[in-house]
Design a protein around this motif. Structure first.
Motif, PDB file in Angstrom:
ATOM      1  N   TYR A   2      -5.382   5.734   5.219  1.00 27.92           N
ATOM      2  CA  TYR A   2      -6.329   6.137   4.388  1.00 27.92           C
ATOM      3  C   TYR A   2      -6.821   7.310   4.310  1.00 27.92           C
ATOM      4  CZ  TYR A   2      -3.595   1.486   3.935  1.00 27.92           C
ATOM      5  OH  TYR A   2      -2.408   0.602   4.302  1.00 27.92           O
ATOM      6  N   THR A   4     -10.166   3.609  -0.609  1.00 29.49           N
ATOM      7  CA  THR A   4      -8.449   3.750  -0.108  1.00 29.49           C
ATOM      8  C   THR A   4      -7.563   3.509  -1.572  1.00 29.49           C
ATOM      9  OG1 THR A   4      -8.367   0.575   0.112  1.00 29.49           O
ATOM     10  CG2 THR A   4      -9.345   2.219   1.955  1.00 29.49           C
ATOM     11  N   ASN A   5      -6.655   3.487  -1.299  1.00 32.01           N
ATOM     12  CA  ASN A   5      -5.081   3.152  -1.932  1.00 32.01           C
ATOM     13  C   ASN A   5      -5.178   1.648  -2.907  1.00 32.01           C
ATOM     14  OD1 ASN A   5      -4.036   2.189  -0.400  1.00 32.01           O
ATOM     15  ND2 ASN A   5      -1.988   3.341  -1.444  1.00 32.01           N
ATOM     16  N   ASN A  64       0.849  -1.335   0.407  1.00 34.25           N
ATOM     17  CA  ASN A  64       0.416   0.085  -0.242  1.00 34.25           C
ATOM     18  C   ASN A  64       0.421   0.825  -0.175  1.00 34.25           C
ATOM     19  OD1 ASN A  64      -2.409  -1.346  -0.238  1.00 34.25           O
ATOM     20  ND2 ASN A  64      -2.964  -1.949   1.800  1.00 34.25           N
ATOM     21  N   THR A  76     -14.646   0.947  -2.957  1.00 33.42           N
ATOM     22  CA  THR A  76     -12.873   1.411  -1.904  1.00 33.42           C
ATOM     23  C   THR A  76     -13.034   2.242  -1.979  1.00 33.42           C
ATOM     24  OG1 THR A  76     -10.411   1.042  -2.250  1.00 33.42           O
ATOM     25  CG2 THR A  76     -11.943   0.717  -3.841  1.00 33.42           C
ATOM     26  N   TRP A 117      -9.947   9.390   1.252  1.00 32.44           N
ATOM     27  CA  TRP A 117     -11.401   9.656   0.848  1.00 32.44           C
ATOM     28  C   TRP A 117     -11.962  10.592   1.911  1.00 32.44           C
ATOM     29  CZ3 TRP A 117     -15.136   6.846   5.230  1.00 32.44           C
ATOM     30  CH2 TRP A 117     -16.340   6.692   4.505  1.00 32.44           C
ATOM     31  N   PRO A 143     -10.784   4.736   6.584  1.00 32.54           N
ATOM     32  CA  PRO A 143     -10.878   3.753   6.241  1.00 32.54           C
ATOM     33  C   PRO A 143      -9.816   2.220   6.544  1.00 32.54           C
ATOM     34  CG  PRO A 143     -10.369   5.741   4.763  1.00 32.54           C
ATOM     35  CD  PRO A 143      -9.634   5.387   5.301  1.00 32.54           C
ATOM     36  N   ASN A 151      -7.603  -0.889   6.328  1.00 35.06           N
ATOM     37  CA  ASN A 151      -7.146  -1.918   5.958  1.00 35.06           C
ATOM     38  C   ASN A 151      -7.105  -3.036   6.551  1.00 35.06           C
ATOM     39  OD1 ASN A 151      -4.421  -3.524   4.708  1.00 35.06           O
ATOM     40  ND2 ASN A 151      -2.970  -2.136   6.013  1.00 35.06           N
ATOM     41  N   LYS A 191       1.085   6.363   2.707  1.00 34.77           N
ATOM     42  CA  LYS A 191       0.494   6.370   2.441  1.00 34.77           C
ATOM     43  C   LYS A 191       0.642   6.706   1.091  1.00 34.77           C
ATOM     44  CE  LYS A 191       0.529   2.153   3.909  1.00 34.77           C
ATOM     45  NZ  LYS A 191      -0.318   1.386   5.570  1.00 34.77           N
ATOM     46  N   SER A 208     -10.818  -2.173   3.211  1.00 31.17           N
ATOM     47  CA  SER A 208     -11.082  -1.034   1.650  1.00 31.17           C
ATOM     48  C   SER A 208     -12.467  -0.159   2.230  1.00 31.17           C
ATOM     49  CB  SER A 208     -10.679  -1.142   0.799  1.00 31.17           C
ATOM     50  OG  SER A 208     -11.623  -1.983   0.073  1.00 31.17           O
ATOM     51  N   GLY A 215     -15.202   2.122   4.441  1.00 32.82           N
ATOM     52  CA  GLY A 215     -14.793   3.286   5.812  1.00 32.82           C
ATOM     53  C   GLY A 215     -16.260   2.904   6.508  1.00 32.82           C
TER      54      GLY A 215
END
Ligand SMILES: *Cc1c(COP(=O)(O)O)cnc(C)c1O
Length: 351
Positions: free
Chosen positions: A186, A297-298, A29, A295, A190, A156, A158, A212, A161, A163
């Motif tokens: 993350y 997130t990344n 990530n 998702t 968001w 969010p 991990n 991240k 993914s 939230g």
């Protein structure tokens, strides 16, 4: 004299990230964006003249000012850490007494349970629903039932993914007589952060990492954000020189480049959307054996019948992703990396 390791550490194994050479790394990530040349130049100049014979600033003052400016916060609410990982360790060690109950959720970031066990806390795990979402009211009842002193979770999350909306997190914070640690590792991807109101709560600590969205995993930098009372306590219990001089300088420099950070985040989100769409297409093609989670997130989380086989197939092709039992977690990469992982993944599914 013989020496026996104590029970709590005897069977521990060192954390082992994937070892070996892989042409594509989508397992941790990290940001796929390297720093641009002009920032690298500035780092060269800044770090050429540092007083390396001296200890670093124990409060990481300038660094905290830059982070505060970036997010519109007060410096009195900040503690810098050697990665947010260190801050999780400090929190568990100092804010829990032996035997206190700590509530984590499952699945979530594994380090919470790890540090809780080192501090000899009693770790209670709240199981998420089958769709990997959280029932906050149920979680509040669970915290009450176990007389929980500390609740920690990522938002969010991990690896899911997914939230929790701001309003839900507020409800949790105001309903439990416990310290609530919300790891917003993350949240740059968001829009449901509680940072602007962090100081309003007696019992909230927010963790943020620069590993991240800010593309600084290599320098190890994270922050805790909380009201001044909690922040003073954190400063009192952290090790004095926990953030080294190089990290303070480089971190301060990069945090002074908000346009670059914002542009990077936009690129990562675009990449994430592209990867998500690609996997949704594969899901539509193969049907029930595969599920791609939404998702914020990344990365993208996928549930698969044969996750291990697909994982091994990707590894053989030189692509590292994260294997988690029935799931694979795949970090958003560059356009070429995304195209390649989708291509090889599709190949693997055909076998
Ligand atoms: C990656 C990650 C971190 C970051 O840890 P650092 O020590 O700051 O690199 C923290 N929490 C979660 C949930 C993460 O996924």
């Amino acid at each position: 004299m013989t020496y026996r390791l104590n029970d709590k550490i005897r069977d521990l194994k060192p954390y082992e990230p994937i070892s070996g050479q892989y042409r594509i790394r989508l397992d941790a990530n990290e940001s796929f964006l390297p720093l641009p040349d002009d920032i690298i130049q500035k780092i060269r100049q800044e770090t050429a003249c540092a007083a390396y014979n001296r200890y670093p600033d124990s409060t990481a003052g300038e660094l905290c000012e830059r982070f505060a400016a970036y997010h519109g916060l007060n410096t009195e609410s900040l503690t810098a850490g050697n990665g947010s990982d260190e801050l999780i360790s400090v929190l568990c060690n100092a804010f829990l007494m032996k035997g206190d109950s700590i509530l984590t959720v499952a699945p979530d970031f594994s380090m919470y349970k790890f540090y809780a066990s080192l501090s000899e806390a009693n770790c209670v795990e709240y199981q998420k629903k089958p769709d990997l979402t959280i029932d906050v009211d149920d979680m509040i009842r669970c915290a009450a039932r176990h007389n929980t002193k500390l609740i920690v979770f990522s938002n969010p999350c991990n690896p899911t993914s997914l939230g929790l909306k701001r309003e839900e997190v507020r409800r949790l914070i105001t309903s439990v007589p416990a310290l609530v640690v919300v790891d917003e590792a993350y949240m740059d991807f968001w829009d449901q952060s509680l940072l602007p109101e962090a100081e309003q709560y007696d019992n909230l600590i927010i963790l943020r990492t620069c590993s991240k969205a800010f593309a600084m995993a290599g320098i190890r930098l994270g922050f805790a954000v909380a009201n001044p009372t909690l922040t003073k306590a954190l400063h009192a219990v952290k090790s004095p020189y926990n953030v080294n001089t190089l990290t303070q300088k480089i971190g301060a420099l990069i945090l002074s480049e908000p346009e670059w950070i914002q542009a990077s985040i936009r690129k990562v989100v675009e990449s994430r959307d592209e990867l998500y769409r690609g996997f949704r297409q594969l899901e539509a093609d193969v049907g029930a054996d595969m599920h791609v989670y939404p998702t914020v997130t990344n990365f993208v989380l996928i549930r698969l019948e044969n996750a291990k086989e697909i994982y091994d197939y990707l590894l053989k092709a030189g692509i590292a992703v994260r294997f988690l039992g029935d799931f694979l977690r795949i970090t958003a990469g560059s356009g070429e990396e995304n195209a390649e992982v989708l291509r090889v993944f599709a190949d693997a599914l055909k076998r």
